[in-house]
Design a protein around this motif. Structure first.
Motif, short mmCIF file in Angstrom:
data_model
loop_
_atom_site.label_atom_id
_atom_site.label_comp_id
_atom_site.label_asym_id
_atom_site.label_seq_id
_atom_site.Cartn_x
_atom_site.Cartn_y
_atom_site.Cartn_z
N PHE A 83 -6.63 -1.37 -7.68
CA PHE A 83 -7.24 -2.08 -6.54
C PHE A 83 -6.18 -2.97 -5.89
O PHE A 83 -5.47 -3.71 -6.57
CB PHE A 83 -8.43 -2.92 -7.02
CG PHE A 83 -9.08 -3.73 -5.93
CD1 PHE A 83 -8.99 -5.13 -5.93
CD2 PHE A 83 -9.77 -3.10 -4.90
CE1 PHE A 83 -9.60 -5.86 -4.93
CE2 PHE A 83 -10.38 -3.85 -3.90
CZ PHE A 83 -10.29 -5.22 -3.90
N ARG A 89 0.83 -1.21 0.00
CA ARG A 89 0.00 0.00 0.00
C ARG A 89 0.87 1.27 0.00
O ARG A 89 0.63 2.20 -0.77
CB ARG A 89 -0.90 -0.01 1.23
CG ARG A 89 -1.76 1.25 1.38
CD ARG A 89 -2.70 1.12 2.56
NE ARG A 89 -3.56 2.29 2.68
CZ ARG A 89 -4.55 2.41 3.54
NH1 ARG A 89 -4.81 1.39 4.37
NH2 ARG A 89 -5.29 3.50 3.59
N TRP A 138 -8.37 4.88 -6.68
CA TRP A 138 -7.46 4.04 -5.88
C TRP A 138 -8.23 3.45 -4.68
O TRP A 138 -8.71 4.17 -3.83
CB TRP A 138 -6.26 4.87 -5.43
CG TRP A 138 -5.45 4.36 -4.27
CD1 TRP A 138 -5.18 5.01 -3.11
CD2 TRP A 138 -4.78 3.09 -4.16
NE1 TRP A 138 -4.39 4.29 -2.29
CE2 TRP A 138 -4.12 3.08 -2.92
CE3 TRP A 138 -4.68 1.99 -4.99
CZ2 TRP A 138 -3.37 1.99 -2.48
CZ3 TRP A 138 -3.94 0.90 -4.56
CH2 TRP A 138 -3.29 0.90 -3.32
N LYS A 139 -8.37 2.12 -4.70
CA LYS A 139 -9.08 1.43 -3.63
C LYS A 139 -8.16 0.38 -3.02
O LYS A 139 -7.33 -0.22 -3.72
CB LYS A 139 -10.34 0.75 -4.16
CG LYS A 139 -11.39 1.73 -4.67
CD LYS A 139 -12.63 1.00 -5.17
CE LYS A 139 -13.68 1.99 -5.69
NZ LYS A 139 -14.88 1.30 -6.21
N VAL A 140 -8.32 0.16 -1.73
CA VAL A 140 -7.47 -0.80 -1.02
C VAL A 140 -8.30 -1.57 -0.01
O VAL A 140 -9.21 -1.03 0.62
CB VAL A 140 -6.30 -0.07 -0.34
CG1 VAL A 140 -6.80 0.93 0.69
CG2 VAL A 140 -5.35 -1.06 0.31
N SER A 141 -8.00 -2.86 0.12
CA SER A 141 -8.65 -3.73 1.11
C SER A 141 -7.55 -4.43 1.88
O SER A 141 -6.89 -5.35 1.38
CB SER A 141 -9.56 -4.76 0.41
OG SER A 141 -10.09 -5.67 1.36
N GLY A 142 -7.28 -3.97 3.13
CA GLY A 142 -6.20 -4.52 3.92
C GLY A 142 -4.88 -3.85 3.58
O GLY A 142 -4.82 -2.95 2.74
N ASP A 143 -3.83 -4.30 4.23
CA ASP A 143 -2.49 -3.76 3.98
C ASP A 143 -1.53 -4.94 3.86
O ASP A 143 -0.79 -5.25 4.80
CB ASP A 143 -2.08 -2.83 5.11
CG ASP A 143 -0.78 -2.10 4.81
OD1 ASP A 143 -0.24 -1.45 5.73
OD2 ASP A 143 -0.29 -2.18 3.66
N HIS A 193 -5.73 -5.85 -2.77
CA HIS A 193 -6.52 -6.74 -1.89
C HIS A 193 -5.60 -7.81 -1.30
O HIS A 193 -4.73 -8.35 -1.98
CB HIS A 193 -7.65 -7.40 -2.70
CG HIS A 193 -8.44 -8.39 -1.90
ND1 HIS A 193 -9.20 -8.04 -0.80
CD2 HIS A 193 -8.59 -9.74 -2.06
CE1 HIS A 193 -9.78 -9.13 -0.32
NE2 HIS A 193 -9.42 -10.18 -1.07
N GLU A 194 -5.82 -8.09 -0.04
CA GLU A 194 -5.04 -9.14 0.65
C GLU A 194 -5.85 -10.42 0.70
O GLU A 194 -6.88 -10.50 1.34
CB GLU A 194 -4.67 -8.69 2.07
CG GLU A 194 -3.82 -9.72 2.82
CD GLU A 194 -3.39 -9.24 4.19
OE1 GLU A 194 -3.59 -8.04 4.47
OE2 GLU A 194 -2.88 -10.05 4.98
N GLU A 195 -5.32 -11.45 0.01
CA GLU A 195 -5.97 -12.77 0.03
C GLU A 195 -5.29 -13.64 1.08
O GLU A 195 -4.45 -13.17 1.86
CB GLU A 195 -5.87 -13.40 -1.36
CG GLU A 195 -6.62 -12.60 -2.42
CD GLU A 195 -6.54 -13.21 -3.80
OE1 GLU A 195 -7.33 -12.80 -4.68
OE2 GLU A 195 -5.66 -14.09 -4.01
#
Length: 793
Positions: free
Chosen positions: A714, A652, A674-679, A716-718
């Motif tokens: 985007f 990020r 700019w979108k983020v899910s988690g770090d 994202h943390e899997e």
């Protein structure tokens, strides 16, 4: 008859001196001048004799000066106008040949007609003493229209000639560019000055303009115009000149202007004092007459006449009663004295005035020659002062200018010529610590750097030649490999070699920056005085200052320049420009005491210079860092990075740093979502991943349309991987070239717009981090999907 000089004798003597020196100088360089600029000799020659004519008229009180005025001064001013017009056509470049040819013909015809008409009209006019000019001239007024036209013919013809000259110069001004345009502008100003004087001469002849005011403007503007023309001409590439001659011309002009100002002051003061002395004489005579004295005691006066009884109370001039009848016709002047001429003899010129005593009208006359004798002594003193000052300047020239300016510049020029011929071991002797000394030091440092760089280059060429020979041997051993593999191997080695070579100067630049910063740090670390602390506090306060509105900025700048001038700051305009560049638009009251002392002013300028140097060092450092990243990308394509230096990284933070760093340099009118899910945190190399995000986002921006462009990023943390997608709404990648976009040196951009290494480097970096990259594309949508294993996996 002995000369009797007046104020204007001094003015025109100085003008003769300036024009004569310029003429002698150009005459000595005649063979070096271009044919066009040899025409400059004619205006200088005419100006010299025109000044001589004015000097003669102002230096003698005799009727024959009227002939000099008409038959010497007037023809020379017209020839001067024609020569100046002819010079204007060839100034900077020869232009408008047809216009030049017809102008010359028309000017000559008009000038000959004007000279003849003015000369013929002269014999229909009386020669009178002009009380305004204070010398004999033909009567400037006539009831005959033809005679009046002959009077203004000279000035009118000169106006027509100069008007045509101005039109030519304006046409050339609109046509030329750069320095040529600036020189033409200076010429136009000079011609407009002469044109305004010629027009004012017409107004004087028609009694619409004051003669003393015209003479004052004529004398002072002529020397300024003359200096502009000479200096503008000396700055032309086609005219040979020396720095010494320019300095001497400038010094002579400044000296003459200073003495002119002093002369104006002295003569105005002298005339006022003489008027006061004559007024005291008149008051004394009036008092004696009122007390009953028949023949009053006088000091200056030659005539005291009782107009009412028509008898003389004082008659030193042996006038008769018939003369009293002539005097009665003269307009009375009770308030002040005025000049009157009673005969063609200079002894018949008097300062006259009227007064009443015991109810009788009296007339008083004081000889003008006495006044002129006193003025003559002062003018002689001024001329001697001018000549002595000029002699002193010439005597001090070797010390003041040759030793300090001309000789150092000559040595520097000789060194430059030797360097140009291939001598890299030349050095220039530094004899001073001024700007020329600094320039000589810089030259010595530059030649040293060039010499070292040449030796290093020769050594590197030798090493590279040996390396190239070894590479050729290796290539011969791999001839059986596939052609594509052979090509890729060669390009990879070249890229590595280029990157290595670029790193050397980059490292040198980094070292130099650090050296300068360390030097500044050492200075900063020393003990600081109160003045130094105040200057640093002042500069620190303005770092976060916002700029004012544009409409008030120019006003503030003028105020700041005026403030610096009031504090005797050297070069206040340059200092104000620097301050405005760094948002310093005013000097707050707490810091104004900095400029009350020379130490404070020097400290402020020193600290400001340190701040400017630090600012530019930051710009250089940023540019070097960007260049290093490009070199790093080339090197990375040739070999993999060290795995042992991998660190825990936040994806990020990396992507956000790229968006922040390059946001101002990318295209406008593009929306970035700019979108983020988690770090997600991974193990890797920060610089390499910054290169990945930079390349992908930059490609997406270039692909977007100019209007309505949109990019979606985007993160994202899997469970085991970090997922990054970058999507744009560009025209997409054609299906037939989609499989080749990760090939090295493959590009669809125009020649010179791309290397074809960007996506190849991106793929290699992702693979080195254990991840993968996938692309999908169709018109209106291109999607890059990146997966990188998390650190915990």
């Amino acid at each position: 008859m002995a000369p009797l000089l007046n104020l204007y004798s001094f003015f025109y003597f100085g003008l003769c001196l300036v024009s004569g020196i310029a003429f002698v100088y150009f005459m000595s360089r005649k063979e070096d001048l271009t044919p066009t600029f040899r025409g400059l000799l004619v205006p200088l020659f005419c100006l010299f004799f025109w000044s001589v004519a004015w000097s003669i008229c102002n230096s003698f009180v005799a009727p024959w000066t009227a002939y000099v005025f008409v038959f010497l001064k007037n023809p020379f001013i017209l020839v001067l106008g024609i020569a100046t017009s002819n010079l204007a056509f060839g100034f900077q470049e020869n232009s408008f040949p047809g216009w030049k040819k017809w102008s010359l013909r028309i000017h000559i015809i008009l000038s000959v007609f004007a000279i003849l008409s003015n000369g013929i009209g002269f014999f229909f006019r009386d020669i009178l003493f002009d009380p305004k000019m204070e010398f004999y001239v033909p009567d400037q007024h006539s009831s005959s229209l033809l005679v009046q036209l002959s009077i203004i013919s000279i000035a009118g013809t000169l106006c027509l000639i100069l008007g045509n000259t101005t039109t030519v110069l304006i046409a050339k001004y609109l046509k030329l560019q750069g320095l040529q345009k600036r020189y033409i502008g200076g010429f136009i100003l000079a011609i407009l000055g002469i044109l305004s004087l010629a027009f004012a001469d017409i107004l004087v002849d028609l009694n619409y303009f004051s003669k003393p005011t015209f003479l004052f403007l004529l004398t002072n503007l002529t020397i300024i115009i003359m200096t502009i023309l000479v200096l503008v001409s000396l700055n032309q590439e086609t005219i040979p000149s020396t720095v010494g001659f320019k300095i001497m011309t400038f010094n002579l002009t400044v000296l003459y202007l200073i003495l002119s100002i002093v002369a104006n002051f002295l003569f105005n003061r002298f005339r006022i004092d003489f008027q006061n002395e004559m007024s005291r004489e008149k008051h004394s005579i009036k008092t004696q007459l009122e007390l009953g004295s028949t023949y009053p005691f006088v000091y200056l006066s030659e005539l005291v006449i009782d107009i009412q009884n028509q008898n003389f109370r004082i008659n030193k001039a042996n006038y008769t009663k018939e003369d009293i009848k002539i005097i009665q016709k003269i307009p009375t002047s009770f308030e002040s004295f005025k000049l009157q001429s009673f005969s063609s003899n200079p002894g018949g010129i008097y300062w006259t005035s009227d007064f009443y005593a015991k109810n009788h009208h009296f007339f008083i006359a004081i000889p003008y020659i006495e006044y002129r004798n006193t003025v003559h002594k002062t003018v002689v003193w001024l001329i001697v002062t001018l000549l002595f000052s000029l002699f002193t300047i010439f005597m001090l020239y070797p010390v003041l200018h040759k030793t300090s300016i001309v000789y150092p510049l000559t040595r520097l020029l000789a060194g430059i010529r030797k360097m140009h011929s291939g001598d890299l071991f030349v050095t220039v002797k530094v004899s001073s610590k001024d700007e020329i000394g600094e320039l000589s030091n810089s030259f010595n440092e530059m030649i040293s750097i060039v010499r070292d760089a040449r030796l290093q280059l020769e050594q590197k060429i030798k090493e590279r030649t040996e390396s190239l020979n070894q590479t050729i041997l290796e290539l011969k051993e791999t001839q059986e490999q596939l052609l594509q593999a052979e090509r890729m191997s060669t390009l990879g080695k070249i890229a590595a070699s280029v990157a290595h070579e670029i790193n050397n100067p980059l490292a040198a630049i980094k070292g130099s920056i650090q050296f300068i910063k360390d030097g500044q740090a050492n200075v900063v670390g020393s003990e600081k005085t109160e003045t130094v602390l105040l200057a640093e506090q002042f500069l620190e306060e303005f770092k976060t200052q916002k700029r004012s509105e544009v409409t008030s900025r120019f006003k503030r700048k003028k105020e700041l320049i005026a403030y610096f001038k009031s504090k005797s700051v050297p070069d206040p305009i340059s200092l104000a420009d620097t301050c405005f560049d760094f948002k310093i638009e005013t000097i707050p009251e707490p810091y104004q005491k900095l400029f009350d002392t020379e130490e404070g002013r020097n400290t402020f300028q020193s600290k400001l210079n340190d701040f400017v140097i630090g600012f530019h060092l930051g710009i250089i450092e940023t540019a070097v860092e960007r260049a290093s990243k490009i070199v790093f990308a080339l090197k990375h394509h040739s070999y993999a990075g060290p795995k042992e230096s991998q660190k825990l990284l936040s994806l990020r933070e990396g992507i956000e740093s790229v968006l922040s760093m390059y946001s101002t340099s990318w295209k406008q009118n593009i929306e970035i979502d700019w979108k983020v899910s988690g770090d997600p945190v991974i193990l890797g190399h920060a610089d390499e991943l910054v290169q990945v995000w930079t390349n992908l986002i930059y490609n997406a921006i270039q692909a977007c349309p100019k209007e309505g462009g949109k990019i979606q990023i985007f993160l994202h943390e899997e469970t085991m991987d970090a997922l990054v997608t970058i999507e744009d709404n560009g025209k997409g990648i054609p299906e037939e070239i989609l499989p080749r976009i990760f090939e090295p040196f493959f590009t669809t951009k125009e020649l010179g717009m791309g290397t074809g290494l960007g996506l190849s480097i991106v793929q290699k970096i992702i693979q080195n981090h254990g991840g993968n990259i996938h692309v999908e594309s169709r018109p209106g949508k291109t999607l890059f999907t990146i997966r990188i294993p998390l650190a915990k996996s």
